[in-house]
Design a protein around this motif. Sequence first.
Motif, mmCIF file in Angstrom:
data_model
loop_
_atom_site.group_PDB
_atom_site.id
_atom_site.type_symbol
_atom_site.label_atom_id
_atom_site.label_comp_id
_atom_site.label_asym_id
_atom_site.label_seq_id
_atom_site.Cartn_x
_atom_site.Cartn_y
_atom_site.Cartn_z
ATOM 1 N N SER A 46 -22.854 -33.974 43.385
ATOM 2 C CA SER A 46 -22.879 -33.993 44.958
ATOM 3 C C SER A 46 -23.333 -32.627 45.297
ATOM 4 N N ALA A 47 -22.644 -31.608 44.656
ATOM 5 C CA ALA A 47 -23.020 -30.102 45.171
ATOM 6 C C ALA A 47 -24.468 -29.877 44.713
ATOM 7 N N LEU A 48 -25.088 -30.267 43.625
ATOM 8 C CA LEU A 48 -26.684 -30.081 43.319
ATOM 9 C C LEU A 48 -27.292 -30.712 44.379
ATOM 10 N N ALA A 49 -27.073 -32.051 44.712
ATOM 11 C CA ALA A 49 -27.865 -32.681 45.514
ATOM 12 C C ALA A 49 -27.728 -32.052 46.941
ATOM 13 N N MET A 50 -26.505 -31.794 47.602
ATOM 14 C CA MET A 50 -26.696 -30.920 48.705
ATOM 15 C C MET A 50 -27.316 -29.659 49.128
ATOM 16 N N ALA A 51 -27.172 -28.860 47.757
ATOM 17 C CA ALA A 51 -27.800 -27.496 47.747
ATOM 18 C C ALA A 51 -29.246 -27.695 47.619
ATOM 19 N N LEU A 52 -29.864 -28.818 46.993
ATOM 20 C CA LEU A 52 -31.333 -29.246 47.048
ATOM 21 C C LEU A 52 -31.754 -29.643 48.424
ATOM 22 N N ALA A 53 -31.167 -30.455 49.052
ATOM 23 C CA ALA A 53 -31.266 -30.954 50.520
ATOM 24 C C ALA A 53 -31.436 -29.791 51.399
ATOM 25 N N ALA A 54 -30.493 -28.851 51.379
ATOM 26 C CA ALA A 54 -30.290 -27.878 52.393
ATOM 27 C C ALA A 54 -31.606 -26.829 52.090
ATOM 28 N N SER A 55 -31.847 -26.632 50.808
ATOM 29 C CA SER A 55 -32.892 -25.834 50.276
ATOM 30 C C SER A 55 -34.294 -26.479 50.693
ATOM 31 N N HIS A 56 -34.574 -27.583 50.513
ATOM 32 C CA HIS A 56 -35.759 -28.273 51.302
ATOM 33 C C HIS A 56 -35.891 -27.817 53.006
ATOM 34 N N ARG A 57 -34.876 -27.780 53.522
ATOM 35 C CA ARG A 57 -35.048 -27.400 54.994
ATOM 36 C C ARG A 57 -34.738 -25.958 55.338
ATOM 37 N N GLY A 58 -34.811 -25.112 54.339
ATOM 38 C CA GLY A 58 -34.825 -23.713 54.410
ATOM 39 C C GLY A 58 -33.486 -23.176 55.111
ATOM 40 N N ILE A 59 -32.453 -24.085 54.748
ATOM 41 C CA ILE A 59 -31.157 -23.485 55.420
ATOM 42 C C ILE A 59 -30.305 -22.716 54.368
ATOM 43 N N THR A 60 -29.551 -21.522 54.801
ATOM 44 C CA THR A 60 -29.117 -20.695 53.602
ATOM 45 C C THR A 60 -28.154 -21.584 52.885
ATOM 46 N N VAL A 61 -27.999 -21.373 51.562
ATOM 47 C CA VAL A 61 -26.867 -22.139 50.529
ATOM 48 C C VAL A 61 -26.103 -20.972 49.950
ATOM 49 N N GLY A 62 -24.679 -21.087 50.237
ATOM 50 C CA GLY A 62 -23.513 -20.469 49.916
ATOM 51 C C GLY A 62 -22.976 -21.246 48.333
ATOM 52 N N HIS A 63 -22.998 -20.539 47.354
ATOM 53 C CA HIS A 63 -22.347 -21.379 46.182
ATOM 54 C C HIS A 63 -21.101 -20.693 45.996
ATOM 55 N N VAL A 64 -20.000 -21.480 46.002
ATOM 56 C CA VAL A 64 -18.594 -21.250 45.724
ATOM 57 C C VAL A 64 -18.345 -21.319 44.387
ATOM 58 N N GLU A 65 -17.729 -20.530 43.722
ATOM 59 C CA GLU A 65 -17.425 -20.767 41.992
ATOM 60 C C GLU A 65 -18.781 -20.597 41.430
ATOM 61 N N ALA A 66 -19.762 -19.545 41.825
ATOM 62 C CA ALA A 66 -21.083 -19.399 41.126
ATOM 63 C C ALA A 66 -20.903 -18.586 39.838
ATOM 64 N N GLY A 67 -21.911 -18.940 38.829
ATOM 65 C CA GLY A 67 -22.069 -17.980 37.896
ATOM 66 C C GLY A 67 -21.265 -18.571 36.435
ATOM 67 N N LEU A 68 -20.651 -19.608 36.390
ATOM 68 C CA LEU A 68 -19.845 -20.103 35.353
ATOM 69 C C LEU A 68 -21.015 -20.594 34.338
ATOM 70 N N ARG A 69 -21.132 -20.406 33.096
ATOM 71 C CA ARG A 69 -22.061 -20.677 31.903
ATOM 72 C C ARG A 69 -21.380 -21.043 30.773
ATOM 73 N N THR A 70 -22.037 -22.141 29.949
ATOM 74 C CA THR A 70 -21.826 -22.186 28.524
ATOM 75 C C THR A 70 -23.174 -21.932 28.038
ATOM 76 N N HIS A 71 -24.259 -21.972 28.792
ATOM 77 C CA HIS A 71 -25.463 -21.774 28.093
ATOM 78 C C HIS A 71 -25.930 -23.078 27.420
ATOM 79 N N ASP A 72 -25.222 -24.028 27.491
ATOM 80 C CA ASP A 72 -25.569 -25.213 26.519
ATOM 81 C C ASP A 72 -25.734 -26.395 27.745
ATOM 82 N N LYS A 73 -26.862 -26.910 27.633
ATOM 83 C CA LYS A 73 -27.167 -27.928 28.694
ATOM 84 C C LYS A 73 -26.277 -29.363 28.197
#
Length: 377
Positions: free
Chosen positions: A100-127
């Motif tokens: 859901s978070a991915l889809a909503m960030a994408l939809a907002a970006s398509h419209r040029g709306i600013t996206v704020g990501h809460v809890e950003a930057g967590l990584r395992t670097h393994d897809k």
Amino acid sequence: MALKVMAVFGTRPEAIKLAPVIDELRQRDGVECRVVVTAQHREMIDQALNIFEIRPDADLNIMRPDQTLDDVVCRALAGIAPVFETMEPDVVLVQGDTTSALAMALAASHRGITVGHVEAGLRTHDKAHPFPEELNRQMIGRLADLHFAPTEIARDNLLAEGIASDRVFLTGNTVVDTLLRLSTEIREPVDDTLRRIDFDKQRVILVTAHRRENFGAPLEHIATAVRQIAEEHADVEIVLPVHPNPRVSAVMRAALANVERVHLVKPLNYSDLIWVLARCYFAMTDSGGIQEEAPTFKKPVLVMREKTERPEGIEAGVAKIVGTTVYRLVGAASDLLNNEGVYASMRARKNPYGDGHAAARIADILLETLSDTARKL
Ligand code: UD1
């Protein structure tokens, strides 16, 4: 003109972590905060909305039984289009790493709306671990304009990916805000089974598992390990809230339905879950949220995964990665049950995830960065 913020989410963990931000924004002057739920989960999100007394302004109601990741993305994208048209937000807030978070960030970006990501930057670097969450959070990292990192490690991950330092903010994790608020009003559990267990006489292990990469054999190993642990320790009760996904519930019920001292309960509402976490001996989980919540209650966590995007708990000594083989699961649990030294060494000293003021910082940053002149980055 008021800043129009739209918080969008679909599952329970997102609700838990956005609730304090919504609360905070609603108390600020100059902000209009709207809430939209995709309802990627139906029962679990409704429970959470009730606990936090949030009434959504729009509900996309996308959940279908046994939905695929494609289903979630397609229905969320189609559902949000008219909502953007009527609400015209200046900024869309998403949380974490769900589809859901991915889809909503994408939809907002398509419209040029600013996206704020809460809890950003967590990584395992393994897809592949955790899947698809690692993919989701990396993609949201590309789409977002404002990145609210919960820890220094998360902030450094974003900077290493080339994100401009004036777009990355160290805020702490909002889950600590939520826990501190809820623990002042801990209510008796609504779940009957929890009320029947004698937490003073018995040692209780909280077990949760629902990750996609654990579907199939790993979940079966987890179930076998749970059975063995219960059989080997007469003073242990195991509380296992069963995730509603049929690929999880079928395995758990088949393996554990009639095992003595193993309690398969319906997904607990959040205040019941926190009630157990505060009283249990330790937790075994593949959830990210519980890894963050446990240090607030100084509870050891055995992480039933190959990798974690939350190394802070491991470094603080409160969590241990144990994978999903029966041998390692039973071994690590027995170590904690039989060896007081091991148990004592796993009780965290300092909470590595935050101080309870993350939501206020996020609200401050939104207001400072998105004032009338700074709007539309
Ligand atoms: C999702 C998130 C995961 C998060 C978890 C929290 C993705 C890819 N994964 O995983 O990161 O940790 O939510 O729970 O976004 N179901 C119900 N009722 C509910 C909830 C779920 O019946 O209230 C069933 C449905 O059959 C649904 C299935 O569970 O199809 C799976 O839900 P889904 O959102 O696809 O994935 P989760 O494994 O829950």
